[in-house]
Design a protein around this motif. Structure first.
Motif, mmCIF file in Angstrom:
data_model
loop_
_atom_site.group_PDB
_atom_site.id
_atom_site.type_symbol
_atom_site.label_atom_id
_atom_site.label_comp_id
_atom_site.label_asym_id
_atom_site.label_seq_id
_atom_site.Cartn_x
_atom_site.Cartn_y
_atom_site.Cartn_z
ATOM 1 N N LEU A 278 59.166 40.853 46.498
ATOM 2 C CA LEU A 278 57.740 40.905 46.841
ATOM 3 C C LEU A 278 56.925 40.221 45.752
ATOM 4 O O LEU A 278 57.268 40.279 44.578
ATOM 5 N N PRO A 279 55.822 39.559 46.147
ATOM 6 C CA PRO A 279 54.973 38.901 45.150
ATOM 7 C C PRO A 279 54.110 39.894 44.366
ATOM 8 O O PRO A 279 53.498 39.505 43.369
ATOM 9 N N ASN A 280 54.071 41.156 44.786
ATOM 10 C CA ASN A 280 53.172 42.123 44.139
ATOM 11 C C ASN A 280 53.565 42.382 42.696
ATOM 12 O O ASN A 280 54.731 42.305 42.341
ATOM 13 N N GLU A 281 52.548 42.685 41.883
ATOM 14 C CA GLU A 281 52.806 42.954 40.463
ATOM 15 C C GLU A 281 52.085 44.213 40.010
ATOM 16 O O GLU A 281 50.913 44.404 40.328
ATOM 17 N N GLY A 282 52.792 45.032 39.263
ATOM 18 C CA GLY A 282 52.167 46.081 38.477
ATOM 19 C C GLY A 282 51.574 47.260 39.212
ATOM 20 O O GLY A 282 50.856 48.055 38.623
ATOM 21 N N GLY A 283 51.838 47.401 40.506
ATOM 22 C CA GLY A 283 51.296 48.558 41.207
ATOM 23 C C GLY A 283 52.057 49.823 40.848
ATOM 24 O O GLY A 283 53.126 49.773 40.262
ATOM 25 N N SER A 284 51.482 50.979 41.188
ATOM 26 C CA SER A 284 52.155 52.218 40.844
ATOM 27 C C SER A 284 52.060 53.217 41.992
ATOM 28 O O SER A 284 50.965 53.575 42.439
ATOM 29 N N ALA A 285 53.240 53.631 42.474
ATOM 30 C CA ALA A 285 53.270 54.603 43.562
ATOM 31 C C ALA A 285 52.748 55.954 43.107
ATOM 32 O O ALA A 285 52.305 56.770 43.914
ATOM 33 N N ILE A 286 52.786 56.189 41.785
ATOM 34 C CA ILE A 286 52.307 57.466 41.257
ATOM 35 C C ILE A 286 50.805 57.627 41.534
ATOM 36 O O ILE A 286 50.329 58.728 41.783
ATOM 37 N N LEU A 287 50.088 56.483 41.496
ATOM 38 C CA LEU A 287 48.656 56.546 41.784
ATOM 39 C C LEU A 287 48.421 57.139 43.170
ATOM 40 O O LEU A 287 47.545 57.983 43.369
ATOM 41 N N TYR A 288 49.244 56.702 44.126
ATOM 42 C CA TYR A 288 49.121 57.251 45.477
ATOM 43 C C TYR A 288 49.373 58.752 45.466
ATOM 44 O O TYR A 288 48.662 59.523 46.094
ATOM 45 N N GLN A 289 50.400 59.142 44.723
ATOM 46 C CA GLN A 289 50.727 60.574 44.695
ATOM 47 C C GLN A 289 49.558 61.390 44.168
ATOM 48 O O GLN A 289 49.275 62.475 44.673
ATOM 49 N N HIS A 290 48.880 60.851 43.134
ATOM 50 C CA HIS A 290 47.720 61.582 42.610
ATOM 51 C C HIS A 290 46.646 61.716 43.686
ATOM 52 O O HIS A 290 46.108 62.799 43.911
ATOM 53 N N LEU A 291 46.330 60.592 44.339
ATOM 54 C CA LEU A 291 45.277 60.643 45.355
ATOM 55 C C LEU A 291 45.703 61.530 46.514
ATOM 56 O O LEU A 291 44.908 62.288 47.055
ATOM 57 N N PHE A 292 46.983 61.424 46.905
ATOM 58 C CA PHE A 292 47.444 62.227 48.034
ATOM 59 C C PHE A 292 47.396 63.716 47.707
ATOM 60 O O PHE A 292 46.872 64.514 48.467
ATOM 61 N N TRP A 293 47.933 64.090 46.559
ATOM 62 C CA TRP A 293 48.028 65.521 46.267
ATOM 63 C C TRP A 293 46.693 66.123 45.863
ATOM 64 O O TRP A 293 46.523 67.337 45.893
ATOM 65 N N PHE A 294 45.733 65.260 45.486
ATOM 66 C CA PHE A 294 44.405 65.822 45.255
ATOM 67 C C PHE A 294 43.859 66.384 46.558
ATOM 68 O O PHE A 294 43.123 67.373 46.565
ATOM 69 N N LEU A 295 44.205 65.754 47.680
ATOM 70 C CA LEU A 295 43.958 66.419 48.950
ATOM 71 C C LEU A 295 45.064 67.422 49.226
ATOM 72 O O LEU A 295 44.805 68.553 49.618
ATOM 73 N N GLY A 296 46.300 66.978 49.058
ATOM 74 C CA GLY A 296 47.454 67.720 49.538
ATOM 75 C C GLY A 296 47.462 69.161 49.098
ATOM 76 O O GLY A 296 47.783 70.046 49.876
ATOM 77 N N HIS A 297 47.089 69.424 47.832
ATOM 78 C CA HIS A 297 47.120 70.828 47.470
ATOM 79 C C HIS A 297 45.989 71.638 48.079
ATOM 80 O O HIS A 297 46.241 72.682 48.663
ATOM 81 N N PRO A 298 44.716 71.172 47.971
ATOM 82 C CA PRO A 298 43.673 71.921 48.692
ATOM 83 C C PRO A 298 44.012 72.106 50.166
ATOM 84 O O PRO A 298 43.677 73.127 50.765
ATOM 85 N N GLU A 299 44.696 71.137 50.743
ATOM 86 C CA GLU A 299 45.092 71.243 52.153
ATOM 87 C C GLU A 299 45.877 72.530 52.422
ATOM 88 O O GLU A 299 45.709 73.170 53.454
ATOM 89 N N VAL A 300 46.718 72.906 51.460
ATOM 90 C CA VAL A 300 47.487 74.136 51.614
ATOM 91 C C VAL A 300 46.541 75.325 51.811
ATOM 92 O O VAL A 300 46.762 76.191 52.654
ATOM 93 N N TYR A 301 45.457 75.324 51.045
ATOM 94 C CA TYR A 301 44.508 76.441 51.155
ATOM 95 C C TYR A 301 43.588 76.268 52.340
ATOM 96 O O TYR A 301 43.069 77.253 52.862
ATOM 97 N N ILE A 302 43.375 75.006 52.773
ATOM 98 C CA ILE A 302 42.623 74.792 54.010
ATOM 99 C C ILE A 302 43.362 75.483 55.152
ATOM 100 O O ILE A 302 42.776 76.049 56.055
ATOM 101 N N ILE A 303 44.679 75.458 55.072
ATOM 102 C CA ILE A 303 45.504 76.095 56.095
ATOM 103 C C ILE A 303 45.529 77.610 55.925
ATOM 104 O O ILE A 303 45.460 78.361 56.887
ATOM 105 N N LEU A 304 45.598 78.036 54.671
ATOM 106 C CA LEU A 304 45.848 79.457 54.421
ATOM 107 C C LEU A 304 44.583 80.325 54.458
ATOM 108 O O LEU A 304 44.620 81.453 54.940
ATOM 109 N N LEU A 305 43.469 79.806 53.909
ATOM 110 C CA LEU A 305 42.279 80.657 53.798
ATOM 111 C C LEU A 305 41.797 81.224 55.141
ATOM 112 O O LEU A 305 41.467 82.411 55.201
ATOM 113 N N PRO A 306 41.738 80.418 56.213
ATOM 114 C CA PRO A 306 41.292 81.013 57.472
ATOM 115 C C PRO A 306 42.195 82.179 57.891
ATOM 116 O O PRO A 306 41.703 83.198 58.395
ATOM 117 N N ALA A 307 43.509 82.010 57.671
ATOM 118 C CA ALA A 307 44.433 83.092 58.027
ATOM 119 C C ALA A 307 44.133 84.331 57.188
ATOM 120 O O ALA A 307 44.158 85.458 57.694
#
Lengths: 602, 187
Positions: A278-307
């Motif tokens: 691939l021609p891509n340079e220097g990207g980091s999949a970890i950045l995605y993980q940070h952005l994803f889990w910044f939602l991903g963890h609150p999402e757990v409580y979005i599911i749990l709190l109503p219950a």
């Protein structure tokens, strides 16, 4: 009449005013399809959620069949799935697609939209004493964006290259490079589009819930008189509104990497299938993980709190006792909502995260045990010496508490960055989050459905089927997930297609069969519920009293099958909190009853 | 729907929450930017001057929409409509200038997308581009309001829609100021 004739404009305005009344006839489309009535929208969310739950559950049955019987073929599977299960065996690519879709569908479409979409819509206006949401229009759009997301996601199941198969977290590069796997082609584009629609739906819904709770409460309904359900929905909405946009940012960068050749996540990668660099340079999949889990963890409580909120309400009502520690319940919901934003990196302990930074995330993660334990203590002390009525709703609420305890305890193991080195990506994780978030929230949702079904449809669900549903499901839930703790501790990794190839995991073959059989039984039991649900809408025992459970809250002061606007007359005024059960020798005192002179302090 | 007399109109409140939500989206992007900036392979570059000029335009448009709101409240509908149109034009100019800025960067071989793009320029494209979409949304809403104002035969003197509109417009303005300072200060 003469005035009308003389001044047509006045007549027009007069006609408009008539529309603000609550008894005008609506057409079929505006009443049942593009409805702005929050009660109808909640039913739309619930029924769509049920359809998705059946699909998502069926997917788990398919991949459980593969796990239990890796060397056998089932011709009926080929009949059902076509070339995805040629010769009656699920193909590896499709196995991953099933796992991915199971996760996406259940986390987002069922336990977010189906749970908080249904009950926030139903209960917020009814329990705070409002005629509808702050903006019924946005509310309607919220459902239809969800519907659109559903259509797109569903369509991805039927395309040539198959649905997305890179896991519900959609980590790049698997989600960013089309050549990685069949599921990384069109399936991803549809997945991201669908999820973007879903985020829009969640945001529109969440905005409305927050604005409604804060602005539309009836006279006397101060924040501290709100039922705990409303507090839970409120914090859920706050979490969603603050975390979904961050996920959206992550998706935008993913779309750029995927389609426009940028290097946010992609680095110097050699793709084996096409033998190209691939021609891509220097990207980091970890950045995605940070952005994803910044939602991903609150999402757990979005599911749990109503219950949690619904369990609190149902337990208090059916124990005929005030909820124990109301302010502590609100405080711990608040604490959980705050902490939800500060723990996302515990999903990333083994990504090369700085161990020093990791230590803070361990501390903050373990801190969640404090508000969680407070809540459990309060539920237990609420039922302590209560006069318990074991309705199906109450059983499910108690089942929720049981699952929350047993699933929550394993969270303490996983929150440790040191233990996580061994436990991450094993079945221990599967067991943990399925019990504490998946099944527990499902139980909260079932409790809500059994409890508020009379309010939604003016009829009762069948109790006997309800008991069968409850006991069968709780036994199956534990039979399915309890053994996974052991396999996980033994190091059995998640996501594998065929464990019989590994000497170390072969020994769990029989266990996998047991789990699969329990999963199938459990799926059948849910169909019993689905039957009960749809049958009872039309043929269930009719409601004869406004307040069947002897509840104190406002929704039971509306007529059976209330129209748009909820209360035919004035909105009732509130004089007390929501939990006056067994006070001064009275079984319960509704919130609308003024505090009497002879009443003890509350 | 019937609402009680509360200090803040529910629509305005909803917009406040939505603004918080949009801020979170940009917070996600700018924090990703900071993380990326500290990694190797980051190519810094000067923001073209046209971005500064565009900032002046969007600031001006905030002034005009505020004036429009004031004129609306004083029932000077003619002036109000003119000012709203000026606001929309200024917004469109802002978009055009930023777009020119992107083209200037591409011309200077600082690629925002495709092969050879550096993540620093890509970030500018995503962040400024997303902000442009928010401005565009504002212009669409403005135009829709104008069309409704010219078309409808009944007079509507409720200031709420205009207030909500100007609140959003100021927000998009402040958002750009934040992003402008961020992009200049950090790079």
């Amino acid at each position: 009449m003469s005035e009308v004739l003389l001044n047509p404009q006045v007549a027009e305005i007069g006609h408009d005013d008539a529309h603000h009344g609550h008894h005008h006839e609506e057409g079929f489309v505006s009443k049942y399809i593009f409805s702005m009535d929050h009660k109808t929208i909640s039913k739309q969310f619930l029924i769509t959620g049920i359809v998705w739950a059946i699909i998502g559950g069926l997917f788990s049955v398919f991949f459980r069949m593969q796990l239990a019987y890796p060397d056998q073929s089932f011709p009926w599977m080929e009949d059902l799935l076509g070339r995805w299960a040629e010769g009656g065996r699920i193909k590896p690519e499709f196995y991953y697609a099933l796992v991915t879709m199971h996760g996406t569908v259940l986390v987002f479409f069922v336990l977010t939209a189906g749970l908080s979409g249904t009950f926030s819509n139903l209960l917020i206006p009814l329990q705070i004493g409002a005629r509808d949401m702050a903006s019924p229009m946005l509310n309607m759009l919220s459902y239809w964006f969800f519907f659109l997301a559903s259509v797109i996601m569903l369509s991805s199941l039927f395309i040539q290259t198959g649905p997305f198969s890179g896991g519900w977290t959609a980590y790049p590069p698997l989600s960013a490079i089309g050549d990685m796997s069949p599921g990384s082609k069109l399936g991803v584009d549809l997945w991201i589009t669908s999820m973007a629609m879903f985020v829009v739906s969640s945001l529109l819904g969440g905005l409305n819930y927050i604005a409604t709770v804060l602005n539309m409460r009836t006279k006397g309904m101060s924040m501290t008189r709100l039922p705990l359900t409303i507090w839970a929905f409120f914090f859920t909405a706050v979490l969603g509104v603050l975390s979904f946009p961050v996920l959206f940012s992550g998706f935008i960068l993913l779309l750029f990497d995927r389609n426009l050749g940028t290097s946010f996540y992609l680095s110097e990668i050699f793709v084996q299938t096409t033998q190209t660099a691939l021609p891509n340079e220097g990207g980091s999949a970890i950045l995605y993980q940070h952005l994803f889990w910044f939602l991903g963890h609150p999402e757990v409580y979005i599911i749990l709190l109503p219950a949690m909120g619904m369990a609190s309400e149902i337990i208090s009502t059916n124990a005929r006792k005030p909820i124990f520690g109301y302010m502590a319940m609100v405080g711990s919901l608040f604490a959980i909502a705050i902490l939800a934003f500060l723990v996302w990196a515990h999903h990333m302990f083994v990504t090369g995260l700085n161990p020093f930074l990791g230590a803070f995330f361990v501390l903050l993660t373990l801190l969640i045990a404090v508000p969680s334990a407070i809540k459990v203590f309060n539920w237990l002390t609420t039922i302590w010496r209560g006069n318990i009525r074991f309705t199906p709703a109450m059983l499910f609420a108690l089942g929720f508490v049981s699952l929350f305890i047993s699933g929550g305890l394993t969270g303490i193991f996983l929150g440790n960055s040191a233990l996580d080195i061994h436990l991450h990506d094993t079945y221990f994780v599967i067991a943990h989050f399925h019990i504490v978030m998946g099944v527990a929230s499902f139980f909260g949702m079932f409790a809500g459905v059994y409890h508020w079904f009379p309010k939604m449809f003016g009829r009762y669900l069948n109790n006997t089927l309800g008991y069968i549903h409850f006991w069968g499901t709780i036994v199956c839930a534990y039979v399915i997930f309890w053994p996974m703790h052991y396999t996980g501790l033994a190091g059995m990794p998640r996501r594998y297609y065929d464990y019989s190839q590994w000497q170390s995991f072969k020994q769990f073959g029989d266990l996998n069969v047991v789990i699969t059989i329990a999963a199938i039984i459990s799926f059948m039991l849910q169909l019993v519920f689905v039957f009960n649900f749809f049958y009872s809408i039309f043929k269930g025992r009719r409601l004869t009293t406004q307040n069947p459970w002897g509840s104190t809250t406002l929704e039971w002061t509306t007529p059976i099958n209330a129209g748009h606007g909820n209360w035919p007359g004035e909105i009732p005024e509130v004089h007390r909190w929501a939990y006056d059960y067994g006070k001064d020798g009275k079984e319960f005192i509704p919130q609308t009853v003024p505090v009497g002179a002879d009443e003890s302090k509350h | 729907m019937m609402t009680e007399n509360k200090k803040i109109h529910p629509y305005k409140f909803t917009l406040w929450v939505a603004m918080g939500s949009i801020v979170m989206m940009f917070a996600g992007l700018t924090s990703a930017y900071i993380v990326k900036r500290n990694q190797p392979n980051w190519q810094g570059f000067e923001l073209p001057a046209i971005f500064t000029y565009s900032t002046v335009f969007i600031l001006l448009s905030s002034v005009t929409i505020q004036l429009a709101l004031r004129n609306f409240r004083q029932r000077r509908m003619q002036v109000y409509r003119q000012l709203m149109i000026v606001t929309a034009v200024l917004g469109a100019a802002f978009i055009a200038m930023q777009w020119t800025g992107f083209l200037q960067l591409e011309a200077a071989n600082i690629k925002i997308i495709r092969q050879g793009s550096n993540v620093s320029a890509s970030f500018l494209g995503v962040i400024a581009g997303l902000h442009l979409l928010h401005v565009l949304g504002g212009i669409v809403a403005l135009v829709a309001m104008m069309i409704r104002a010219f078309r409808s035969r009944t007079k509507n003197y409720s200031a709420v829609p205009v207030e909500v509109m100007s609140q959003y417009w100021h927000f998009v303005d402040f958002l750009w100021i934040y992003l402008f300072v961020f992009l200049n200060w950090i790079s």
